[in-house]
Scaffold this active site. Structure first.
Site, short mmCIF file in Angstrom:
data_model
loop_
_atom_site.label_atom_id
_atom_site.label_comp_id
_atom_site.label_asym_id
_atom_site.label_seq_id
_atom_site.Cartn_x
_atom_site.Cartn_y
_atom_site.Cartn_z
N GLY A 130 18.39 64.60 60.18
CA GLY A 130 19.52 63.95 60.83
C GLY A 130 19.67 64.26 62.29
O GLY A 130 20.69 63.94 62.91
N ALA A 131 18.65 64.88 62.91
CA ALA A 131 18.75 65.23 64.33
C ALA A 131 17.37 65.23 64.98
O ALA A 131 16.47 65.94 64.53
CB ALA A 131 19.39 66.61 64.49
N PHE A 157 8.85 66.35 60.30
CA PHE A 157 7.89 65.90 61.32
C PHE A 157 7.31 67.09 62.10
O PHE A 157 7.10 67.01 63.31
CB PHE A 157 8.52 64.91 62.31
CG PHE A 157 9.24 63.76 61.67
CD1 PHE A 157 8.76 63.16 60.50
CD2 PHE A 157 10.40 63.26 62.22
CE1 PHE A 157 9.42 62.09 59.90
CE2 PHE A 157 11.07 62.19 61.64
CZ PHE A 157 10.59 61.60 60.49
N GLU A 245 5.81 70.24 77.82
CA GLU A 245 5.50 69.47 76.61
C GLU A 245 5.35 67.99 76.93
O GLU A 245 4.45 67.31 76.45
CB GLU A 245 6.58 69.69 75.55
CG GLU A 245 6.31 68.92 74.26
CD GLU A 245 7.32 69.21 73.16
OE1 GLU A 245 7.26 68.55 72.11
OE2 GLU A 245 8.18 70.11 73.36
N ARG A 271 -21.28 42.30 73.10
CA ARG A 271 -20.89 41.21 72.22
C ARG A 271 -21.20 39.85 72.87
O ARG A 271 -20.78 39.59 74.00
CB ARG A 271 -19.40 41.30 71.92
CG ARG A 271 -18.84 40.17 71.06
CD ARG A 271 -19.38 40.23 69.65
NE ARG A 271 -18.73 39.23 68.78
CZ ARG A 271 -19.04 39.02 67.52
NH1 ARG A 271 -20.01 39.74 66.95
NH2 ARG A 271 -18.43 38.10 66.81
N ASN A 369 10.86 57.74 74.66
CA ASN A 369 10.81 57.16 76.01
C ASN A 369 12.18 56.69 76.47
O ASN A 369 12.44 56.63 77.68
CB ASN A 369 9.78 56.02 76.05
CG ASN A 369 8.36 56.56 76.06
OD1 ASN A 369 8.15 57.78 76.01
ND2 ASN A 369 7.39 55.68 76.13
#
Length: 382
Positions: A130-131, A157, A245, A271, A369
């Site tokens: 929740g944060a 995460f 970071e 290609r 961002n």
């Protein structure tokens, strides 16, 4: 591209050595790691033994006392192999610096040598269900009871969450503090702490080999001596360290964009359509020219931000600009690169497909961002 001003001969030697190491120990196995959804600990040990983890740490604790130029190079070269190696930068250049900056001498002696050698893998646990960007809103609590803190809460995460031997946990030691951020502290939690549990490895869209996890703390008793810095100062420590970071996120985004441009340029030359390489088509040439221009602009601005950071300047605004623009630019380049590969760009056997799914999260972690733009606006006096 021309080497930035901060790159000296010793940096070039370090880059050459790291590239050679990665080509031998990572590149041949990367696809397998992606399938297995994990980078083996044995690779961490190899990287540590060769001096590629935390090279900036003082020689007293096993490091090379290297400057940030080495950090930038390490993150670039790891990213060129694949974005799932992001955990190495998270360990070496985001988490361990907190121990070096705010740890006691005893804490440094206890943890830094292992972090350098690869015997200790570190993670930092900020985000909760929740944060996220609003760190003052975290709920994980740490209540002092005698010689320990009773830690309760959940994190999610968390990069390196499965492998982590130590986790730097952002928690509230004073839930009644006003404003709330003044109640935040940092605790180093070791993997064998009773009450600390690691959840499953999260199934992500990209970064498949990177071990992202949920972490649970249920009456985990953490020794008070594992408090990092002063109680209640955690938020200020985080704000100070986040500049690096976010700069690292920009470095990785730039390296990935350069790799995609390289892959796409090579592909369109090979290609063929209508009897000629598609690189002969003006529409293809113009799109590659646009990609190359954006990539070059990114490199130039990134070099300036790195230089300011190395000189110890307050580069928060510039780094925030670099973080959002470079990660958005990398997403644009990835989309264009996939499109120019045609149907093959959507096949997992082609590296550009992996790059396409790995890049978007760069615009989310280290502060979204949208948060970067808010910081820039504030610095502009808006």
């Amino acid at each position: 591209m021309t080497a930035p001003a901060f790159i000296k001969e010793e940096h070039a030697i370090f880059r050459k050595s790291l590239k050679k190491f990665l080509q031998k120990e990572a590149a041949p196995y990367y696809d397998q790691w992606e399938k297995e959804r994990m980078i083996p600990r044995s690779f961490w040990i190899k990287a540590g033994r060769e001096g590629f983890l935390c090279p900036w740490v003082d020689e007293e604790f096993g490091g090379l006392n290297a400057d940030f130029g080495y950090t930038a190079i390490a993150n670039e070269e790891m990213e060129k192999i694949g974005s799932s190696l992001i955990g190495f930068g998270l360990h070496s250049d985001i988490t361990v610096p907190y121990i070096n900056e705010y740890g006691t001498r005893g804490q440094k002696q206890r943890w830094l040598p292992g972090c350098v050698s690869g015997d200790i893998i570190a993670a930092i646990a900020m985000t909760e269900p929740g944060a996220g960007s609003d760190l003052a809103g975290i709920q994980t609590s740490a209540v002092r009871e005698g010689s320990c803190y009773r830690l309760n809460g959940q994190k999610t995460f968390i990069t390196n969450g499965i492998h982590a031997d130590i986790v730097l946990v952002v928690c509230k030691t004073n839930p009644n503090a006003v404003p709330a951020h003044k109640g935040i502290s940092l605790l180093v939690v070791e993997k064998d702490t009773v009450g600390f549990h690691k959840g499953k490895k999260l199934d992500k869209v990209g970064l498949h080999a990177q071990d992202t996890a949920e972490l649970f703390f249920e009456d985990a008793m953490v020794p008070a001596e594992n408090l990092l810095g002063e109680e209640g100062k955690g938020f200020y420590y985080l704000m100070k360290m986040l500049q690096q970071e976010r700069l690292l996120a920009g470095i990785c985004a730039q390296a990935s964009a350069e790799r995609i441009l390289e892959l796409t340029t090579s592909y369109v030359k090979e290609r063929e359509a209508f009897g000629n390489p598609i690189s002969k088509l003006q529409t293809i040439q113009f799109r590659l020219a646009e990609m190359a221009t954006e990539v070059q602009i990114g490199r130039s601005f990134l070099s300036e931000a790195i230089q300011d950071h190395m000189e110890g300047k307050d580069a928060v605004q510039k780094v925030s600009m670099a973080k959002w623009w470079l990660t958005d630019m990398a997403k644009r380049v990835a989309g264009e690169g996939m499109q120019l590969h045609g149907g093959y760009g959507y096949m997992e056997e082609y590296e550009v497909a992996r790059r396409y799914r790995d890049i978007p999260v760069m615009a989310i972690y280290a502060g979204t961002n949208e948060i970067m733009k808010s910081i820039i606006a504030k610095r502009m006096g808006l």
